[in-house]
Design a protein around this motif. Structure first.
Motif, short mmCIF file in Angstrom:
data_model
loop_
_atom_site.label_atom_id
_atom_site.label_comp_id
_atom_site.label_asym_id
_atom_site.label_seq_id
_atom_site.Cartn_x
_atom_site.Cartn_y
_atom_site.Cartn_z
N LEU A 46 2.83 14.25 -9.41
CA LEU A 46 1.87 13.33 -9.56
C LEU A 46 2.41 12.04 -9.30
CD1 LEU A 46 -1.18 12.64 -10.11
CD2 LEU A 46 -0.16 12.20 -12.66
N TRP A 47 3.47 11.71 -9.71
CA TRP A 47 4.07 10.17 -9.31
C TRP A 47 4.24 10.15 -7.65
CZ3 TRP A 47 4.35 5.56 -11.05
CH2 TRP A 47 4.95 4.88 -10.79
N THR A 48 5.03 11.16 -7.29
CA THR A 48 5.35 10.99 -5.77
C THR A 48 3.82 10.91 -5.09
OG1 THR A 48 7.12 12.17 -6.15
CG2 THR A 48 6.24 12.37 -3.96
N LEU A 49 2.75 11.59 -5.62
CA LEU A 49 1.60 11.43 -4.63
C LEU A 49 1.19 10.08 -4.95
CD1 LEU A 49 -0.97 12.54 -3.26
CD2 LEU A 49 -1.79 13.31 -5.62
N ILE A 50 1.13 9.53 -6.09
CA ILE A 50 0.59 8.14 -6.36
C ILE A 50 1.32 7.07 -5.31
CG2 ILE A 50 0.36 6.22 -7.86
CD1 ILE A 50 -0.22 8.34 -10.04
N LEU A 51 2.65 7.24 -5.41
CA LEU A 51 3.37 6.30 -4.67
C LEU A 51 3.06 6.47 -3.04
CD1 LEU A 51 7.14 6.86 -6.24
CD2 LEU A 51 5.52 4.72 -6.33
N MET A 52 2.77 7.55 -2.53
CA MET A 52 2.47 7.94 -1.02
C MET A 52 1.33 7.34 -0.71
SD MET A 52 4.97 9.28 0.67
CE MET A 52 4.23 10.41 1.91
N CYS A 53 0.21 7.41 -1.60
CA CYS A 53 -1.11 7.01 -1.57
C CYS A 53 -1.07 5.46 -1.56
CB CYS A 53 -1.84 7.39 -2.60
SG CYS A 53 -2.53 9.12 -2.49
N VAL A 54 -0.38 4.63 -2.55
CA VAL A 54 -0.22 3.33 -2.65
C VAL A 54 0.57 2.59 -1.26
CG1 VAL A 54 0.84 1.36 -3.75
CG2 VAL A 54 -0.34 3.36 -5.03
N HIS A 95 1.17 5.96 3.28
CA HIS A 95 1.63 7.09 4.05
C HIS A 95 1.00 8.34 3.87
CE1 HIS A 95 4.78 3.99 4.18
NE2 HIS A 95 5.22 4.33 5.37
N ALA A 96 0.05 8.56 3.00
CA ALA A 96 -0.50 9.98 2.49
C ALA A 96 -1.53 10.27 3.64
CB ALA A 96 -0.83 10.00 1.16
N THR A 97 -1.48 11.37 4.30
CA THR A 97 -2.44 11.84 5.14
C THR A 97 -3.45 12.62 4.27
OG1 THR A 97 -1.30 13.68 5.78
CG2 THR A 97 -1.18 11.85 7.14
N GLU A 98 -4.59 13.05 4.92
CA GLU A 98 -5.51 13.67 4.21
C GLU A 98 -5.04 15.10 3.72
OE1 GLU A 98 -10.39 15.50 4.58
OE2 GLU A 98 -9.35 14.06 6.10
N THR A 99 -4.42 15.81 4.76
CA THR A 99 -3.62 17.11 4.69
C THR A 99 -2.77 16.89 3.41
OG1 THR A 99 -4.11 17.59 7.00
CG2 THR A 99 -2.21 18.83 5.59
N LEU A 158 -2.67 19.14 -0.02
CA LEU A 158 -1.52 20.07 -0.40
C LEU A 158 -0.99 19.42 -1.55
CD1 LEU A 158 0.19 20.42 3.15
CD2 LEU A 158 -1.10 22.19 1.77
N ALA A 159 -0.78 18.14 -1.70
CA ALA A 159 -0.19 17.68 -3.36
C ALA A 159 -1.19 18.00 -4.20
CB ALA A 159 -0.04 16.12 -3.12
N VAL A 160 -2.37 17.89 -4.17
CA VAL A 160 -3.37 18.57 -5.48
C VAL A 160 -3.45 19.92 -5.44
CG1 VAL A 160 -5.76 18.28 -5.87
CG2 VAL A 160 -4.68 16.31 -4.89
N LEU A 161 -3.19 20.58 -4.47
CA LEU A 161 -2.86 21.99 -4.83
C LEU A 161 -1.76 22.47 -5.58
CD1 LEU A 161 -4.38 23.37 -1.19
CD2 LEU A 161 -5.64 23.78 -3.47
N LYS A 162 -0.82 21.47 -5.05
CA LYS A 162 0.39 21.85 -5.94
C LYS A 162 0.23 21.42 -7.19
CE LYS A 162 3.89 21.10 -2.41
NZ LYS A 162 4.87 20.00 -1.79
N LEU A 163 -0.45 20.43 -7.68
CA LEU A 163 -0.66 20.14 -9.21
C LEU A 163 -1.46 21.23 -9.73
CD1 LEU A 163 -1.61 16.31 -8.79
CD2 LEU A 163 0.64 17.29 -9.74
#
Length: 409
Positions: free
Chosen positions: A45-53, A56-60, A64-69
């Motif tokens: 979750l922390w990695t996803l938040i950092l990528m979104c902020v 660098h986070a693409t839709e894909t 994929l990150a949400v599916l991992k969660l």
């Protein structure tokens, strides 16, 4: 002649049974594994938040990150099901009765149910993994997709087989109950003003009620001593009035065998659907079968037990009631019940558990008895329903219908 148990064999059996505690550390190890998944969840979750902020986070990537969660959460759910359900099934009771957060599935969990639930949980986890492959299809080989699909179908097939194997067991049990019911239907008698006007083809068939025993002087004395508010018989019950009603259950209960088997009966339904009529009628049948019966409303039983407790003879009162193989408690939930009264009803039910029979009538299903008995409800209903026939009556009040018809006339 009673069988004499060998003390050595009994001690050996107890020792073998005690080895189940060797499994307890395994479940605590799974608790530690669950902690690892909690750490993994928040790390992802922390990695996803950092990528979104950082942008660098693409839709894909987000998908994929949400599916991992989701995958981590589902595995954690699987773990808690194995930990709690497995410990409860194979090691020892946890004692969650009355806990407001008790899982719904834990009340009827067993090894067979646990296996089916685990299989379906694994299918869900496999579905998430397969979805991850399809989302990231550009970076997944055709061989990996094919292999993932085949594995997922294998999980589905195994879950279906487990569910199918559990089905015949339930069906066999249901057939066993049905085989004890009379097969020959009997036409309901004409009750004069109670007779309905709908065509015969639209009326539900009434199961054959066992014939009423011949009059007996001793039986009449037991009926008078039971304290029934009025004398009712099964033959006078209008089986066509309730919209939903298990007529085969009534035919089984009419034999009064449930008293010999020390089983309970619970009639549940709205006011005016015939619960008290059936309770009294079964009580009359029990008297005719040679059993002593006592009838009272829930409020009257509460007053009787409260007086006995105040006099310091509650245990003696409960023991004295053992002389009556059947007690009838009418109108459960119709009057407020405080904590002390709920405790008295629990003591009554617990004292008679597997020792004698109870018939109860209530306007609420057992799942809502916490509204009546509060924290005592789960433990009370657990003992009450363990050996019980629960009969649901659904429909409008017969008394209201008669009053409405009289007004219309």
């Amino acid at each position: 002649m009673a069988r004499v148990q060998n003390p050595t064999t009994t001690t050996l059996g107890y020792a073998l049974f005690a080895t189940r505690w060797l499994q307890a550390p395994l479940y605590f190890g799974l608790v530690a594994a669950q902690g690892v998944y909690v750490y993994k969840f928040f790390k992802e979750l922390w990695t996803l938040i950092l990528m979104c902020v950082s942008g660098h986070a693409t839709e894909t990537y987000v998908m994929l990150a949400v599916l991992k969660l989701v995958d981590v959460v589902m595995i954690a759910n699987l773990l808690i099901m194995v930990i709690v359900g497995g410990y409860e099934t194979f090691v020892s009771r946890i004692g969650l009765q009355g806990h407001r957060d008790q899982p719904e599935w834990l009340s009827h969990v067993n090894s067979n149910v646990l296996k089916v639930k685990l299989a379906t949980a694994i299918v869900g986890i496999s579905s998430v993994h397969l979805l991850q492959m399809f989302v990231d299809v550009h970076h997944t080989s055709r061989h990996a997709l094919l292999r993932g699909t085949v594995i997922h179908m294998a999980f589905i097939a195994s879950a279906a087989i487990l569910a199918y194997m559990s089905g015949p067991m339930v069906a066999h049990t249901d057939r066993g109950h049905a085989d004890r019911a009379p097969a020959a239907p009997a036409q309901a008698p004409d009750h004069g003003s109670r007779q309905r006007t709908e065509p015969e083809s639209e009326r539900p068939p009434a199961a054959a009620i066992p014939p009423q025993p011949d009059p007996d002087a001793d039986a009449e004395a037991r009926i008078r001593a039971a304290g029934f508010p009025a004398r009712k018989v099964l033959e006078e019950f209008d089986q066509r009035h309730p919209r939903a009603f298990d007529r085969e259950a009534l035919a089984r209960l009419g034999k009064a065998d449930f008293v010999d088997d020390r089983r309970n009966v619970v009639f549940v339904g709205p006011p005016g659907t015939g619960k008290t009529h059936l309770a009294v009628a079964l009580g009359v049948r029990a008297c005719q079968a040679g059993h002593r019966v006592l009838f009272a409303t829930a409020a009257e039983w509460a007053a009787r037990l409260s007086d006995a407790r105040a006099a310091g003879r509650l245990d003696a009162e409960l023991a004295a009631l053992d002389d009556h193989p059947l007690l009838i408690v009418d109108e459960v939930g119709y009057t407020p019940c405080d904590a002390a009264t709920a405790g008295l009803f629990f003591q009554l039910v617990a004292h008679r558990y597997e020792r004698a029979s109870l018939i109860l009538t209530s306007d609420r299903p057992l799942g809502r008895w916490d509204e009546i008995f509060g924290p005592s409800a789960p433990a009370l209903t657990d003992r009450l329903a363990h050996h019980a026939e629960i009969v649901r009556l659904d429909g409008d009040s017969y008394r209201t219908r008669r009053a409405t018809s009289a007004w219309a006339d």
